[in-house]
Design an enzyme around this catalytic site. Structure first.
Site, PDB file in Angstrom:
ATOM      1  N   SER A   1     -82.800 -41.007 -33.224  1.00  0.00           N
ATOM      2  CA  SER A   1     -83.934 -42.307 -32.200  1.00  0.00           C
ATOM      3  C   SER A   1     -84.853 -40.604 -32.510  1.00  0.00           C
ATOM      4  CB  SER A   1     -83.730 -42.664 -31.616  1.00  0.00           C
ATOM      5  OG  SER A   1     -82.999 -41.930 -30.382  1.00  0.00           O
TER       6      SER A   1
ATOM      7  N   SER B   1     -79.181 -38.490 -27.817  1.00  0.00           N
ATOM      8  CA  SER B   1     -78.808 -37.578 -28.901  1.00  0.00           C
ATOM      9  C   SER B   1     -79.724 -36.713 -30.119  1.00  0.00           C
ATOM     10  CB  SER B   1     -78.831 -38.994 -29.807  1.00  0.00           C
ATOM     11  OG  SER B   1     -81.232 -39.234 -30.377  1.00  0.00           O
ATOM     12  N   SER B   2     -80.550 -36.723 -29.605  1.00  0.00           N
ATOM     13  CA  SER B   2     -81.136 -35.128 -30.168  1.00  0.00           C
ATOM     14  C   SER B   2     -79.894 -33.731 -29.695  1.00  0.00           C
ATOM     15  CB  SER B   2     -82.918 -34.506 -30.413  1.00  0.00           C
ATOM     16  OG  SER B   2     -83.438 -35.629 -29.971  1.00  0.00           O
TER      17      SER B   2
ATOM     18  N   CYS C   1     -70.537 -36.461   6.306  1.00  0.00           N
ATOM     19  CA  CYS C   1     -71.117 -37.878   7.332  1.00  0.00           C
ATOM     20  C   CYS C   1     -69.357 -38.611   7.387  1.00  0.00           C
ATOM     21  CB  CYS C   1     -72.420 -38.583   7.166  1.00  0.00           C
ATOM     22  SG  CYS C   1     -73.220 -40.229   7.651  1.00  0.00           S
ATOM     23  N   TYR C   2     -69.361 -39.974   6.862  1.00  0.00           N
ATOM     24  CA  TYR C   2     -68.509 -40.568   6.730  1.00  0.00           C
ATOM     25  C   TYR C   2     -67.236 -40.429   6.221  1.00  0.00           C
ATOM     26  CZ  TYR C   2     -65.596 -44.835   5.712  1.00  0.00           C
ATOM     27  OH  TYR C   2     -64.628 -46.281   5.733  1.00  0.00           O
TER      28      TYR C   2
ATOM     29  N   GLY D   1     -71.036 -42.572   3.685  1.00  0.00           N
ATOM     30  CA  GLY D   1     -70.655 -44.365   2.723  1.00  0.00           C
ATOM     31  C   GLY D   1     -71.687 -44.723   3.966  1.00  0.00           C
TER      32      GLY D   1
ATOM     33  N   GLU E   1     -76.259 -32.045   0.982  1.00  0.00           N
ATOM     34  CA  GLU E   1     -76.556 -32.390  -0.270  1.00  0.00           C
ATOM     35  C   GLU E   1     -78.490 -32.624  -0.278  1.00  0.00           C
ATOM     36  OE1 GLU E   1     -74.520 -33.931   1.723  1.00  0.00           O
ATOM     37  OE2 GLU E   1     -74.950 -36.610   0.679  1.00  0.00           O
TER      38      GLU E   1
END
Ligand code: XMP
Length: 513
Positions: A224, A229-230, A83-84, A56, A172
């Site tokens: 569309s 969406s496909s 970290c934080y 953070g 990460e």
């Protein structure tokens, strides 16, 4: 969706929080992000196999710095603080955190100096990515220091008995060369997860849930032709077959041959029940003489709803609407965005469910874009379809600058199709986040043969990006640009000049309107 094994990520506002979730999922373990103040009751309900405290931007001694319910350290669930997050671990177990003289930022060498499950089979030294302003000066009780760097004598903390760990660096981030292995050690060595979060398992479970939820009701989907969406349509079709009705609205603002290609692909390969509505005249007449980009966007959004509603009324018994909402749209982040101004009103199918009294099916609410692509692949959608560049809802309306006519759209369609074809031929389409042509609302003088011409200008845009939020212009070879420019000017009637857009986002945006 119910997940048998989840890693919970508590977010303290790091720019890398989503990256942590993605890394974990790449290791085939499901992960979820929640705000740092996610309650202990909710954590117990979720029953995660492990908890990660993200980094953070603040210092734990700042006023209003985000805290965690310290009960989490007593749940018997393994915890990794990054970290934080490591500083929170240290603070709770009576260590000491102090501000560093100067912020440590960038690559540094990590040396492992103790035994810990978190560092099983990790090379030492290795490169790690640091980004912090505080460091730990007193070792918390019950912990041992298991790594150091030139600037941080306490770079990693370990308590194997309690299963609680902290790392000062960011595992990460791709620059941390052993990062993936460190995360895997946490997932598999410490939390005992199984790598079962796979596209195949997701499809089976999602299809089952969609079937149970919708029973025998009809479900509609606005198809569309976009990737999300496909893939959603194909997945829902797998679950409920012809109870799914897909409606494809051709707005007249699609790219060359796009609508017909989409319909063909779905009908031939998936036997989807698609209703094709050619509403191009309606859209174009409503957009006539409209210049202002926000006005265009609103007209398109509203017209879409009108057309769709009119068509869907014919299926009055439909109870559900499929939407391709993705995880980044639903993550509740701790970062305070403030009162942000609207840069562009996005057009998607927002507004439809309430108006039509439909319940939503959003199978990808928990997924990142690359996971949706993997699911599409597993469902057999062709690679070139899945890998297509994003295309905005308002389509070419925001790429024909100023007022829109069918003639202008046709010029743009031709130029754009040449450009995209050349990208494929050069083998660089997949290196680019998004590429397209724009028709400018100015004419310029040229010379063709012995004659003066006074015609349109096409601007080419190509950007690299990871999420569309920021973008850089793509560095083409000059030869490539020359070739595309020549082909467009030679083949597209009404164009006598091509320019290349070299603006990054910010301060520009990707689309021109
Ligand atoms: P900008 O132009 O804001 O675009 O930098 C960022 C990304 O969003 C896409 N975009 C849209 N996508 N509906 C969409 O679904 C929209 O109205 C819309 N407007 C822009 C744009 O193509 C880029 O990928």
């Amino acid at each position: 969706m119910k997940h048998t094994e989840t890693i919970l990520i508590l977010d303290f506002g790091s720019q890398y929080t989503q990256l942590i979730a993605r890394r974990i999922r790449e290791s085939k373990v499901y992960s979820e992000i929640h705000p740092h103040n996610f309650s202990i009751d909710k954590i117990s309900e979720l029953s995660p196999k492990g908890i990660i405290l993200s980094g953070g931007p603040m210092s734990i001694y700042d006023e209003d710095s985000p805290q965690v319910d310290s009960e989490i350290f007593n749940l018997g669930i393994p915890v990794l603080g990054i970290c934080y997050g490591m500083q929170l671990v240290s603070e709770y177990f009576k260590g000491k955190v102090e501000p560093a003289d100067k912020r440590e930022y960038g690559k540094t060498d990590l040396e492992i100096i103790g035994n810990s499950k978190i560092f099983q089979n990790i090379k030492s030294p290795s490169t790690v990515w640091m980004s912090h302003g505080d460091y730990i000066t007193k070792i918390p009780q019950g912990f041992s220091v298991v790594a150091k760097s030139a600037n941080s004598p306490i770079c990693a903390l370990s308590n194997d008995d309690k299963g609680i760990y902290g790392v000062q660096f960011h595992p990460e981030v791709a620059h941390t060369t052993e990062g993936r292995k460190i995360i895997d050690n946490f997932l598999f060595g410490i939390c005992k997860c199984k790598p079962e979060w796979t596209p195949g398992n997701f499809i089976l479970q999602a299809a089952e849930e969609i079937k149970n939820k919708t029973g025998n009701s009809k479900v509609i989907c606005a198809l569309s032709g976009g990737v999300d969406s496909s893939v959603a349509a194909v997945l829902v079709h797998k679950a409920i077959g012809n109870n799914l009705i897909c409606v494809h609205v051709d707005t007249g603002l699609m790219r060359k041959d796009e609508s017909s290609a989409i319909i063909k692909m779905f009908e031939e390969n998936y036997d989807l029940h698609i209703i094709h509505i050619d509403a191009s005249e309606e859209f174009l007449s409503k957009l006539k003489d409209v210049i202002e980009p926000e006005k265009k966007r609103k007209i398109i959004g509203n017209t879409f709803i009108e057309v769709f509603e009119r068509e869907a009324e014919k299926f009055g018994d439909a109870k559900y609407l499929v939407q391709g909402t993705l995880y980044p749209d639903v993550i509740e982040s701790v970062s305070v965005k403030g009162a942000s101004v609207t840069i562009k009103t996005h057009h998607n199918v927002g507004g439809l469910p309430e108006k039509m009294n439909l319940k939503l099916i959003e199978p990808f609410r928990e997924l990142f874009k690359d996971e949706v692509r993997a699911i599409g692949k597993e469902l057999g959608l062709p690679d070139d379809f899945i890998g297509r560049h994003p295309f905005p809802g308002p389509g070419l309306a925001v790429r024909v600058l100023s007022d829109i006519t069918k003639d202008k759209l046709d010029i743009l369609r031709e130029a754009d199709s040449i450009y995209i074809e050349e990208l494929h031929k050069a083998g660089i389409y997949n290196d680019i986040w998004q590429a397209f042509a724009v028709l400018l609302p100015v004419k310029t003088v040229g010379v063709m043969g012995d004659n003066r011409t006074y015609e349109n200008v096409i601007a080419l845009r190509a950007v690299t990006s990871t999420d569309g939020m920021t973008a850089d212009w793509f560095r083409f070879d000059y030869d490539f640009l020359e070739n595309v420019s020549n082909k467009i000017i030679r083949n597209v009637r009404g164009v006598n000049r091509v320019v290349y857009d070299i603006s990054s986002k910010p301060p520009s945006t990707i689309e021109w309107e």
